[in-house]
Design an enzyme around this catalytic site. Structure first.
Site, mmCIF file in Angstrom:
data_model
loop_
_atom_site.group_PDB
_atom_site.id
_atom_site.type_symbol
_atom_site.label_atom_id
_atom_site.label_comp_id
_atom_site.label_asym_id
_atom_site.label_seq_id
_atom_site.Cartn_x
_atom_site.Cartn_y
_atom_site.Cartn_z
ATOM 1 C CG ASN A 30 -1.647 1.298 1.437
ATOM 2 O OD1 ASN A 30 -1.810 2.066 0.489
ATOM 3 N ND2 ASN A 30 -2.104 1.543 2.648
ATOM 4 C CD1 TRP A 31 3.874 1.435 -2.659
ATOM 5 C CD2 TRP A 31 3.661 2.418 -4.662
ATOM 6 N NE1 TRP A 31 4.756 0.838 -3.530
ATOM 7 C CE2 TRP A 31 4.643 1.417 -4.759
ATOM 8 C CE3 TRP A 31 3.341 3.175 -5.803
ATOM 9 C CZ2 TRP A 31 5.325 1.156 -5.950
ATOM 10 C CZ3 TRP A 31 4.006 2.899 -6.980
ATOM 11 C CH2 TRP A 31 4.994 1.907 -7.054
ATOM 12 C CE LYS A 32 0.559 3.529 4.862
ATOM 13 N NZ LYS A 32 0.271 3.635 6.259
ATOM 14 C CG HIS A 81 -5.703 1.817 5.085
ATOM 15 N ND1 HIS A 81 -5.242 2.771 5.957
ATOM 16 C CD2 HIS A 81 -4.683 0.936 4.914
ATOM 17 C CE1 HIS A 81 -3.989 2.473 6.288
ATOM 18 N NE2 HIS A 81 -3.634 1.367 5.668
ATOM 19 C CD GLU A 120 -2.809 5.467 6.718
ATOM 20 O OE1 GLU A 120 -2.812 5.560 5.478
ATOM 21 O OE2 GLU A 120 -1.853 4.963 7.359
ATOM 22 C CD GLU A 125 -3.476 -2.694 7.256
ATOM 23 O OE1 GLU A 125 -2.401 -2.974 6.731
ATOM 24 O OE2 GLU A 125 -4.063 -1.610 7.075
ATOM 25 N N GLY A 173 2.480 2.150 10.573
ATOM 26 C CA GLY A 173 3.396 3.273 10.392
ATOM 27 C C GLY A 173 4.105 3.695 11.665
ATOM 28 C CB SER A 175 5.400 -1.852 11.709
ATOM 29 O OG SER A 175 4.933 -0.529 11.950
ATOM 30 N N GLY A 200 2.800 -1.199 4.191
ATOM 31 C CA GLY A 200 2.831 0.225 3.834
ATOM 32 C C GLY A 200 4.247 0.676 3.554
ATOM 33 N N GLY A 201 4.881 1.276 4.540
ATOM 34 C CA GLY A 201 6.196 1.902 4.381
ATOM 35 C C GLY A 201 7.225 1.039 3.666
HETATM 36 C C1 PEP Z 1 -0.668 0.059 5.819
HETATM 37 O O1 PEP Z 1 -0.636 1.169 5.336
HETATM 38 O O2 PEP Z 1 -1.612 -0.680 5.533
HETATM 39 C C2 PEP Z 1 0.411 -0.363 6.711
HETATM 40 C C3 PEP Z 1 0.324 -1.525 7.290
HETATM 41 O O3 PEP Z 1 1.461 0.514 6.892
HETATM 42 P P1 PEP Z 1 2.898 0.197 7.558
HETATM 43 O O4 PEP Z 1 3.376 -1.109 6.957
HETATM 44 O O5 PEP Z 1 3.760 1.348 7.163
HETATM 45 O O6 PEP Z 1 2.679 0.071 9.017
#
Ligand code: PEP
Length: 244
Positions: free
Chosen positions: A4-6, A90, A92, A162, A168, A208, A229-230
């Site tokens: 997930n590049w956000k 998600h 966010e 999640e 994040g 993470s 994500g990251g």
């Molecule tokens: C996400 O955005 O779904 C996520 C899990 O982010 P991260 O891996 O950065 O915690």
């Protein structure tokens, strides 16, 4: 294994990412690999993955087909450009953009109606975990956002667990904590859709995930994949996660 590049990367960055990433995952033929890119980068991503096993997803969609909904993107628009997957609900979106379990269900139904494969996100916030209500929160999100699907619709979705406190933040849920939540979600699936549907369903962990913790997480019985994500922003780190 989904990234997930956000709200990161331009179209140029997208093309450059895939040039490096695709050779890294060329031999990972036993798993699905998906990158969920910002809307405007989807055409670049779809062109770049052509001829590979990597697929592309969006990060949201509106439930209407078309209409006076300024700023929104519909399912048919996404399928028309070759987008295969879409993240729905998600945390966010829940936290900053008013997403509710009811709108998660509408978006998921719309995605399926238009041939997209939804990755439906659930997960508790820190205060909910600390007050001991993780399972109650997951049940509410499941009942409101997922249980309204037909068995046929359900068979096409992936669920991402999640925990919001792990997204994040660098704080990964321990494999045991993640496994507990995944097993609970699988139990909810058994109750609503039956044993066979539960065994066949894919529950991804997100929060993470990094190259150095993915193996332990993926070693858990009820963890079937990851939403990253990251660490999906760099070809080498997401490549290592996919190939773990
Ligand atoms: C996400 O955005 O779904 C996520 C899990 O982010 P991260 O891996 O950065 O915690």
């Amino acid at each position: 294994m989904a990234g997930n590049w956000k709200m990161y990367k331009t179209a140029g960055d997208t093309t450059a990412f895939f040039e490096k990433f695709l050779p890294l995952v060329a031999s990972a033929t036993d798993r699905d690999i998906v990158i969920c890119a910002p809307y405007v980068n989807l055409p670049a991503a779809i062109a770049a993955v052509s001829g590979s096993r990597v697929e592309v997803g969006a990060q949201n969609l509106y439930w209407g087909k078309e209409g006076a909904f300024t700023g929104e993107i519909s399912g048919p628009m996404l399928t028309a450009i070759g987008c295969k997957w879409v993240i729905v609900g998600h945390s966010e979106r829940r936290q900053f953009f008013g997403e509710t379990d009811a709108t998660v269900l509408k978006r998921t139904q719309a995605a399926l109606e238009h041939g997209l494969l939804p990755i439906v996100c659930v997960g508790e916030r820190l205060e909910e975990r600390e007050s001991g209500s993780t399972e109650a929160v997951l049940k509410t999100q499941f009942d409101g956002g997922i249980a309204g699907l037909t068995p046929e619709q359900f068979s096409k979705i992936a669920i991402a667990y999640e925990p919001v406190w792990a997204i994040g933040t660098g704080k990964t849920a321990t494999p045991e904590i993640a496994q507990q939540a995944h097993a609970y979600i699988r139990g909810l699936i058994v109750e609503k859709f039956g044993e066979a549907a539960a065994a066949a369903s894919r529950i991804l962990y997100g929060g993470s995930v990094k190259p150095d913790n993915v193996k332990n997480l993926m070693g858990q019985t009820d963890i079937d994949g990851a939403l990253v994500g990251g660490a999906s922003l760099e070809p080498a780190s997401f490549g290592a996660i996919v190939n773990h």
